[in-house]
Scaffold this motif. Sequence first.
Motif, PDB file in Angstrom:
ATOM      1  N   PRO A  69      59.810 -10.067   8.762  1.00 48.39           N
ATOM      2  CA  PRO A  69      59.661 -11.501   9.064  1.00 48.39           C
ATOM      3  C   PRO A  69      59.385 -12.296   7.792  1.00 48.39           C
ATOM      4  O   PRO A  69      58.713 -11.806   6.873  1.00 48.39           O
ATOM      5  N   TYR A  70      59.912 -13.512   7.762  1.00 46.30           N
ATOM      6  CA  TYR A  70      59.622 -14.387   6.624  1.00 46.30           C
ATOM      7  C   TYR A  70      58.149 -14.767   6.646  1.00 46.30           C
ATOM      8  O   TYR A  70      57.581 -15.095   7.689  1.00 46.30           O
ATOM      9  N   THR A  71      57.533 -14.706   5.486  1.00 47.76           N
ATOM     10  CA  THR A  71      56.168 -15.194   5.323  1.00 47.76           C
ATOM     11  C   THR A  71      56.136 -16.083   4.084  1.00 47.76           C
ATOM     12  O   THR A  71      56.749 -15.775   3.062  1.00 47.76           O
ATOM     13  N   ASN A  72      55.425 -17.185   4.211  1.00 45.69           N
ATOM     14  CA  ASN A  72      55.301 -18.107   3.092  1.00 45.69           C
ATOM     15  C   ASN A  72      54.581 -17.408   1.940  1.00 45.69           C
ATOM     16  O   ASN A  72      53.507 -16.827   2.139  1.00 45.69           O
ATOM     17  N   PRO A  73      55.172 -17.428   0.729  1.00 41.98           N
ATOM     18  CA  PRO A  73      54.512 -16.747  -0.401  1.00 41.98           C
ATOM     19  C   PRO A  73      53.075 -17.215  -0.625  1.00 41.98           C
ATOM     20  O   PRO A  73      52.239 -16.427  -1.079  1.00 41.98           O
ATOM     21  N   ALA A  74      52.792 -18.476  -0.287  1.00 38.01           N
ATOM     22  CA  ALA A  74      51.439 -18.998  -0.505  1.00 38.01           C
ATOM     23  C   ALA A  74      50.414 -18.308   0.387  1.00 38.01           C
ATOM     24  O   ALA A  74      49.214 -18.291   0.074  1.00 38.01           O
ATOM     25  N   SER A  75      50.856 -17.729   1.488  1.00 38.56           N
ATOM     26  CA  SER A  75      49.925 -17.087   2.412  1.00 38.56           C
ATOM     27  C   SER A  75      49.937 -15.569   2.297  1.00 38.56           C
ATOM     28  O   SER A  75      49.220 -14.883   3.041  1.00 38.56           O
ATOM     29  N   ARG A  76      50.736 -15.038   1.367  1.00 42.82           N
ATOM     30  CA  ARG A  76      50.821 -13.588   1.198  1.00 42.82           C
ATOM     31  C   ARG A  76      49.831 -13.100   0.145  1.00 42.82           C
ATOM     32  O   ARG A  76      49.534 -13.823  -0.823  1.00 42.82           O
ATOM     33  N   PRO A  77      49.317 -11.903   0.280  1.00 47.81           N
ATOM     34  CA  PRO A  77      48.466 -11.347  -0.779  1.00 47.81           C
ATOM     35  C   PRO A  77      49.285 -11.022  -2.012  1.00 47.81           C
ATOM     36  O   PRO A  77      50.503 -10.816  -1.936  1.00 47.81           O
ATOM     37  N   VAL A  78      48.631 -10.966  -3.148  1.00 46.95           N
ATOM     38  CA  VAL A  78      49.300 -10.652  -4.414  1.00 46.95           C
ATOM     39  C   VAL A  78      49.650  -9.168  -4.441  1.00 46.95           C
ATOM     40  O   VAL A  78      48.817  -8.307  -4.142  1.00 46.95           O
ATOM     41  N   ASP A  79      50.905  -8.872  -4.783  1.00 46.54           N
ATOM     42  CA  ASP A  79      51.366  -7.481  -4.861  1.00 46.54           C
ATOM     43  C   ASP A  79      51.021  -6.819  -6.180  1.00 46.54           C
ATOM     44  O   ASP A  79      50.772  -5.608  -6.231  1.00 46.54           O
ATOM     45  N   GLU A 100      49.062 -18.433 -12.313  1.00 45.68           N
ATOM     46  CA  GLU A 100      49.508 -18.797 -10.979  1.00 45.68           C
ATOM     47  C   GLU A 100      50.101 -17.587 -10.269  1.00 45.68           C
ATOM     48  O   GLU A 100      50.381 -16.558 -10.886  1.00 45.68           O
ATOM     49  N   ASN A 101      50.322 -17.746  -8.977  1.00 45.99           N
ATOM     50  CA  ASN A 101      51.048 -16.752  -8.196  1.00 45.99           C
ATOM     51  C   ASN A 101      52.519 -17.148  -8.131  1.00 45.99           C
ATOM     52  O   ASN A 101      52.844 -18.323  -7.892  1.00 45.99           O
ATOM     53  N   TYR A 102      53.396 -16.179  -8.337  1.00 52.84           N
ATOM     54  CA  TYR A 102      54.831 -16.430  -8.346  1.00 52.84           C
ATOM     55  C   TYR A 102      55.539 -15.428  -7.441  1.00 52.84           C
ATOM     56  O   TYR A 102      55.041 -14.325  -7.188  1.00 52.84           O
ATOM     57  N   LEU A 103      56.718 -15.815  -7.002  1.00 54.56           N
ATOM     58  CA  LEU A 103      57.574 -14.936  -6.216  1.00 54.56           C
ATOM     59  C   LEU A 103      58.639 -14.362  -7.138  1.00 54.56           C
ATOM     60  O   LEU A 103      59.357 -15.116  -7.808  1.00 54.56           O
ATOM     61  N   GLU A 104      58.737 -13.038  -7.180  1.00 54.07           N
ATOM     62  CA  GLU A 104      59.723 -12.407  -8.059  1.00 54.07           C
ATOM     63  C   GLU A 104      61.091 -12.409  -7.381  1.00 54.07           C
ATOM     64  O   GLU A 104      61.280 -11.788  -6.342  1.00 54.07           O
ATOM     65  N   THR A 105      62.040 -13.091  -7.985  1.00 54.04           N
ATOM     66  CA  THR A 105      63.385 -13.179  -7.413  1.00 54.04           C
ATOM     67  C   THR A 105      64.374 -12.244  -8.102  1.00 54.04           C
ATOM     68  O   THR A 105      65.485 -12.067  -7.609  1.00 54.04           O
ATOM     69  N   GLY A 106      63.990 -11.649  -9.229  1.00 52.05           N
ATOM     70  CA  GLY A 106      64.912 -10.740  -9.890  1.00 52.05           C
ATOM     71  C   GLY A 106      64.230  -9.891 -10.939  1.00 52.05           C
ATOM     72  O   GLY A 106      63.226 -10.303 -11.539  1.00 52.05           O
TER      73      GLY A 106
END
Length: 379
Positions: free
Chosen positions: A220-230, A352-358
């Motif tokens: 399921p899609y989850t907003n990156p802002a609400s996800r824990p840091v990997d 900051e927290n970022y989403l890794e796209t590649g």
Amino acid sequence: MLPLERNGLSAQQVKEALHMVHGVSRMRFRYDLLDSNNQFKRTLTNVLSASVTHDALADIKRRAKFTIVDDGTIDFLSDRIKPYVLLDVPASPNVPGSKPGVAEFPLGVFLLTTPPRKARADGSVIREVEAYDLGQVLRDDKVTDRYTVPAGSNYIKAVSDVLTSAGITMQNLAPTDKVLPADRDWEPGTSKAQIVNDLLAAINYFSLWFDGDGYAVARPYTNPASRPVDYVYRNDEESVILPEVEQALDLFDVPNRWVVYTSEADGVPLRSVYTNDNPSSPTSTVRRGRVITAPPIQVEAPDQETLDSIARRIAFEQSQVYEKVQFETAIMPIHTHMDVLRFEFKALGLSENYLETGWSFDLRVGARMKHTVRRLIYL
């Protein structure tokens, strides 16, 4: 956090080895040849070089390149290659009772193209092979008749059925209790990738991707802002970040005025203009001292109030930009798909927290791993 423990080694041990806490990390690489059912055939010894790339925003998310000495034993039409990073992990004084070992990181299962054979000066013959994850199977496999999923079908069961029909039986699909409210069908010639991702999008899942072991994954899609840091990267005494870091935030063409209108043949045309004049917004007319008008947008709306709300929504959506950061590290073969990373780099003031796209790297000792991450900013 990303699961670091493997092969009987603790997460702490593996992390210390990756960050070279007890000296330079030692890595090797292995290439397993699989058959068309992903069953192990043998370990290859004729791979001269390789690289792996994961692009979370692409249709085929994981790709590889292999330079192979063609010894005539690989069936390029059906065989697959599964590369690994092998990390030597020492016993850690910080982990009581720990023992040394080898951590294995699978990097994907790849279909092979059949490139030209090239003769070299030493008499050997090589192939430079482009390779794709199993998403290629779904893109190539198309339905020959109208394909219908009947009302009342469970969405994930329907996804699983499509995958199985394409020969993809290694599945890791998060369950759902949602069912189709009505029949849904697709025209002949539609790819099974399209059908799968249409079904997943309808229940707000991420598009399908394949992990390092070749499993089809749906979540399921989850907003990156609400996800824990990997995982956390910071340039401290255990840093694996190389000094060349690039940050980009392009605000030059972001509009601050929008014109939205209707064109009704049987009614009075409506028009709404929304202007960003918020002094706290860096792209507003007040802050920039000029107006940047977006191209007019035609929509359907029954009345002026609805049209005004549509204009506000469009302005909000088009005022979102991504801050992108590109950085390099030592090889960190722990990453999967859309990981949330905490990135702290003092020289650019980033924390900051970022989403890794590649991510991508060559499979060779001493290679650099490239990361692309992004963060959504509301203006």
